[in-house]
Every structure is written in structure tokens, then in C-alpha cells.
Design an enzyme around this catalytic site. Structure first.
Site, PDB file in Angstrom:
ATOM      1  N   SER A   1      72.525   0.951  36.466  1.00  0.00           N
ATOM      2  CA  SER A   1      73.599  -0.003  36.770  1.00  0.00           C
ATOM      3  C   SER A   1      73.427  -0.475  38.199  1.00  0.00           C
ATOM      4  O   SER A   1      73.247   0.345  39.107  1.00  0.00           O
ATOM      5  CB  SER A   1      74.970   0.662  36.596  1.00  0.00           C
ATOM      6  OG  SER A   1      75.987  -0.110  37.225  1.00  0.00           O
ATOM      7  N   GLY A   2      73.506  -1.784  38.409  1.00  0.00           N
ATOM      8  CA  GLY A   2      73.418  -2.311  39.762  1.00  0.00           C
ATOM      9  C   GLY A   2      74.638  -1.987  40.593  1.00  0.00           C
ATOM     10  O   GLY A   2      74.529  -1.486  41.715  1.00  0.00           O
ATOM     11  N   SER A   3      75.828  -2.234  40.040  1.00  0.00           N
ATOM     12  CA  SER A   3      77.049  -1.967  40.810  1.00  0.00           C
ATOM     13  C   SER A   3      77.176  -0.486  41.118  1.00  0.00           C
ATOM     14  O   SER A   3      77.553  -0.093  42.230  1.00  0.00           O
ATOM     15  CB  SER A   3      78.285  -2.472  40.062  1.00  0.00           C
ATOM     16  OG  SER A   3      78.481  -1.770  38.855  1.00  0.00           O
TER      17      SER A   3
ATOM     18  N   ASP B   1      83.559  -5.910  32.888  1.00  0.00           N
ATOM     19  CA  ASP B   1      83.010  -5.534  34.187  1.00  0.00           C
ATOM     20  C   ASP B   1      83.622  -6.450  35.245  1.00  0.00           C
ATOM     21  O   ASP B   1      83.635  -7.669  35.100  1.00  0.00           O
ATOM     22  CB  ASP B   1      81.493  -5.705  34.149  1.00  0.00           C
ATOM     23  CG  ASP B   1      80.787  -5.106  35.352  1.00  0.00           C
ATOM     24  OD1 ASP B   1      81.427  -4.898  36.399  1.00  0.00           O
ATOM     25  OD2 ASP B   1      79.569  -4.861  35.251  1.00  0.00           O
TER      26      ASP B   1
ATOM     27  N   CYS C   1      77.618  -7.709  37.684  1.00  0.00           N
ATOM     28  CA  CYS C   1      76.750  -6.910  36.820  1.00  0.00           C
ATOM     29  C   CYS C   1      75.277  -7.009  37.237  1.00  0.00           C
ATOM     30  O   CYS C   1      74.604  -7.992  36.932  1.00  0.00           O
ATOM     31  CB  CYS C   1      76.908  -7.304  35.354  1.00  0.00           C
ATOM     32  SG  CYS C   1      76.085  -6.150  34.238  1.00  0.00           S
ATOM     33  N   GLY C   2      74.808  -5.968  37.913  1.00  0.00           N
ATOM     34  CA  GLY C   2      73.447  -5.997  38.442  1.00  0.00           C
ATOM     35  C   GLY C   2      72.366  -5.923  37.381  1.00  0.00           C
ATOM     36  O   GLY C   2      71.401  -6.699  37.411  1.00  0.00           O
ATOM     37  N   THR C   3      72.503  -4.999  36.417  1.00  0.00           N
ATOM     38  CA  THR C   3      71.491  -4.909  35.373  1.00  0.00           C
ATOM     39  C   THR C   3      71.543  -6.126  34.448  1.00  0.00           C
ATOM     40  O   THR C   3      70.508  -6.609  33.985  1.00  0.00           O
ATOM     41  CB  THR C   3      71.662  -3.613  34.563  1.00  0.00           C
ATOM     42  OG1 THR C   3      73.042  -3.437  34.222  1.00  0.00           O
ATOM     43  CG2 THR C   3      71.183  -2.409  35.344  1.00  0.00           C
TER      44      THR C   3
END
Length: 347
Positions: free
Chosen positions: A93-95, A251, A255-257
Site C-alpha cells: 500500500s502506498g498510503s 479510500d 491510493c498509491g498502489t
């Protein structure tokens, strides 16, 4: 106190998305790699018990994730982590990577250096390199170099009972996504539509996973479409996102991914090249910078190396505990706040 389990949590959010970090009391998780530990958490009853303890009511809440901070398995990494959510443990997950980096540095677990500190995170999806801009004891922003992202299949069509035939892109950005242009479900990405977007996302996720199995070609522990991310383009050219998460929430971050997966589609369609930087905007208006750092391959598939830049903020420190006589030790979820799919959670 008569508690039989206690875990200390540092409360963090990234651009509005809560990603609490378990910094103390985390039990030993079996496995020689983070991917093996992810597999254990998702298949062993003791792993399910730990996840439910942290993310379901009465100790948990429907909004946000809990990140298990773990010793790194890779020699080049500073720390490992796995993301716990109501449905399962997730690989990347990016966040949450930004939340974990912020927690490590602002708590002093990893020494903060000015003006930049590089932290390498060991995840089930691979190593994530976090470059934190630091000043006066805090992280001002974090730039992530993400794992390779790739397109599984573009322009997949699936028949739905609600919206007819839907076209989507199946992509990997650390986990698998179905990326759907939001107009196809007759909605726009804004806060007032959050419940409707989530309901649509849950329906689509179920249909897609029933029809199209996906497995990472090199990491078998990562399989299935984890999220449906709706996308649009704002007037200023920013990508507007809404990632829908089981059992029924949106979210809060861009959303990074998911943004990494979407960048892979732009590259595959000739709309992004190395060096390009895009803006990704969430349903609440918070933003990430999304960059295309390099091109590569995964198991012979064309892939890209994305970067994600955003901010994390600590806002509390707490301890959750389990009374050995608590009849609700296994946690529960109610449809009044968790959404109509909450009934699928046993207990």
C-alpha cells in the site's frame, strides 16, 4: 490489569487515510520472508485471530488499516510490514508505506536525518524505498519508489446485472486492481457519492474475482483482485480516484498502489513516458504526485517503476488490549457502519 494481549499503536494518516502502525507487542509471525508471513496471516487461524483483534469492533473500526511492524527479512531493508484490513492481510500500500515511514522516523525507531532520510521497507510485494524530507523532527513528505507495476490485461469486458457490459483494466501495482472509468456506473467521484461508489465497487469486485482469476507470476501469495478503483480526469488534468475497499468503504487517499497500477495503463497506451509526473487526487481532494521513474519487466511482461509522493501525519498513541473473559474477543462487524457485505464476516 488482567489483559492477555496488548499491542501499542501509533496513529498516523496519509492524506486523510488512516494507517495505524503497531509498534509494540506484535507477536512473532512465522515465515522466512514477508510474503510467507502474509500467507500465514491469511491462512492460519491464529493469523485471522490477530487481524480480527486489531481491525474489527469493538477494538477496531471500519475506517483505515493497521500495519504490523515486523523485523526485515531482506538484508537491505530497515523494517518490514504487512497491512491488516477487515477482509485479509494485504501485501502492499502506498498510503500505508508513507504512514509506516513517518511512524518509524518520528518515533525514533529509525534515526531521522536532515534534510533527507532513506528508509527501505520490506513488503510481501518486494522492497519499497522511501525517501523522507525531514525538518525539525518531522517528515514533511515521503517519496516512495514502488515495486514494479504492470498491466495484466487492458479493456477487459464483463457483463453486470446493474450497468450492462463494463470495460475495465486489470493491473498490478503491488496488489491487483480492477480500474474502471466511473461514468460506466453512472456516478461521479465526490464525497456525496461515497456509499454508492462503494456498493458498486463491491458488486464489481465479486463479479470480477468469480470470472477472472489473477495470480502474481513470481509471488503466489498475491492473488485475486483486491480492490476496484474508479477513475476520472478532473478539469486540470489530475486523475481523480476512488478505491473501494471491502466490506464497504472508500479510500480517503489517492491510493498509491492503485495510482501505480493506473500509471502502468497510461504507459501501456503510450500516454506516459519515463520522467513524466502526474497528479492523482482522492475523493476528498487530497493529492499524490505520481512519477514514472523507469521501465522494467516482470516475468517477461513489460512493467514500470512508479514513484508516489505524499504526506503522513501522526495524531495519537494508543494501546489495545484483550480481556481474557471478553466474549467478543473475535470481533464483529455491523452493516450499519461496515456496509451490506459485513454480514460475510463470520462472528
Amino acid at each position: 490489569m488482567r489483559w492477555k494481549r496488548t499491542i501499542q499503536l501509533l496513529d498516523v494518516h496519509c492524506e486523510g487515510e488512516i494507517g495505524k502502525v503497531a509498534i509494540g507487542g506484535v507477536p512473532k509471525i512465522p515465515g522466512n520472508t514477508i510474503a510467507e508471513q502474509l500467507q500465514w496471516l491469511n491462512t492460519d487461524p491464529k493469523g485471522e485471530e490477530l487481524r480480527r483483534f486489531l481491525v474489527l469492533e469493538p477494538r477496531g473500526a471500519p475506517i483505515g488499516s493497521v500495519n504490523l511492524l515486523l523485523p526485515a527479512k531482506h538484508p537491505d531493508a530497515d523494517a518490514g510490514f504487512i497491512i491488516l484490513q477487515p477482509d485479509q492481510a494485504h501485501a502492499s500500500s502506498g498510503s500505508n508505506s508513507i504512514c509506516v515511514t513517518t511512524a518509524l522516523l518520528e518515533s525514533g525507531i529509525v534515526e531521522m536525518k536532515v534534510p533527507e532520510t532513506v528508509v527501505t521497507l520490506d513488503t510481501a510485494a518486494g522492497l519499497v524505498r522511501a525517501t523522507a524530507t525531514c525538518r525539525e523532527g518531522r517528515c514533511e513528505k515521503v517519496r516512495l519508489t514502488m515495486v514494479p507495476s504492470f498491466v495484466h490485461e487492458l479493456d477487459v469486458q464483463i457483463d453486470t446485472p446493474h450497468w450492462g457490459r463494463i470495460k475495465l483494466d486489470l493491473c498490478y501495482g503491488g496488489i491487483f486492481y480492477a480500474l474502471v472509468d466511473v461514468g460506466q456506473v453512472n456516478l461521479t467521484i465526490e464525497k456525496a457519492n461515497a456509499a454508492s461508489l462503494v456498493q458498486a465497487g463491491m458488486i464489481l469486485k465479486d463479479l470480477i474475482n468469480r470470472a477472472i482469476p489473477v495470480v502474481h507470476p513470481e509471488i503466489p501469495a498475491i492473488s485475486g483482485v483486491a480492490y476496484v478503483m474508479f477513475r476520472d480526469v478532473d478539469a486540470d488534468g489530475a486523475v481523480r480516484t476512488c478505491t473501494t475497499m471491502w466490506p464497504g468503504r472508500a479510500d480517503r487517499s489517492p491510493c498509491g498502489t492503485g495510482s501505480s497500477a493506473n500509471l502502468a495503463t497510461l504507459h501501456a497506451r503510450g500516454k506516459a513516458k519515463v520522467g513524466d509526473i502526474f497528479k492523482s487526487r482522492s475523493i476528498i481532494g487530497s493529492e499524490f504526485e505520481v512519477g514514472l521513474q523507469a521501465v522494467t519487466e516482470v516475468a517477461g511482461k513489460p512493467a514500470i517503476i512508479p514513484t508516489i509522493t505524499g504526506r503522513g501525519f501522526t495524531f495519537g498513541l494508543s494501546q489495545v488490549a484483550l480481556d481474557p473473559f471478553d466474549p467478543m474477543a473475535n470481533g464483529f462487524a455491523m452493516t450499519d457502519v461496515w456496509g451490506p457485505s459485513a454480514g460475510d464476516i463470520k462472528g
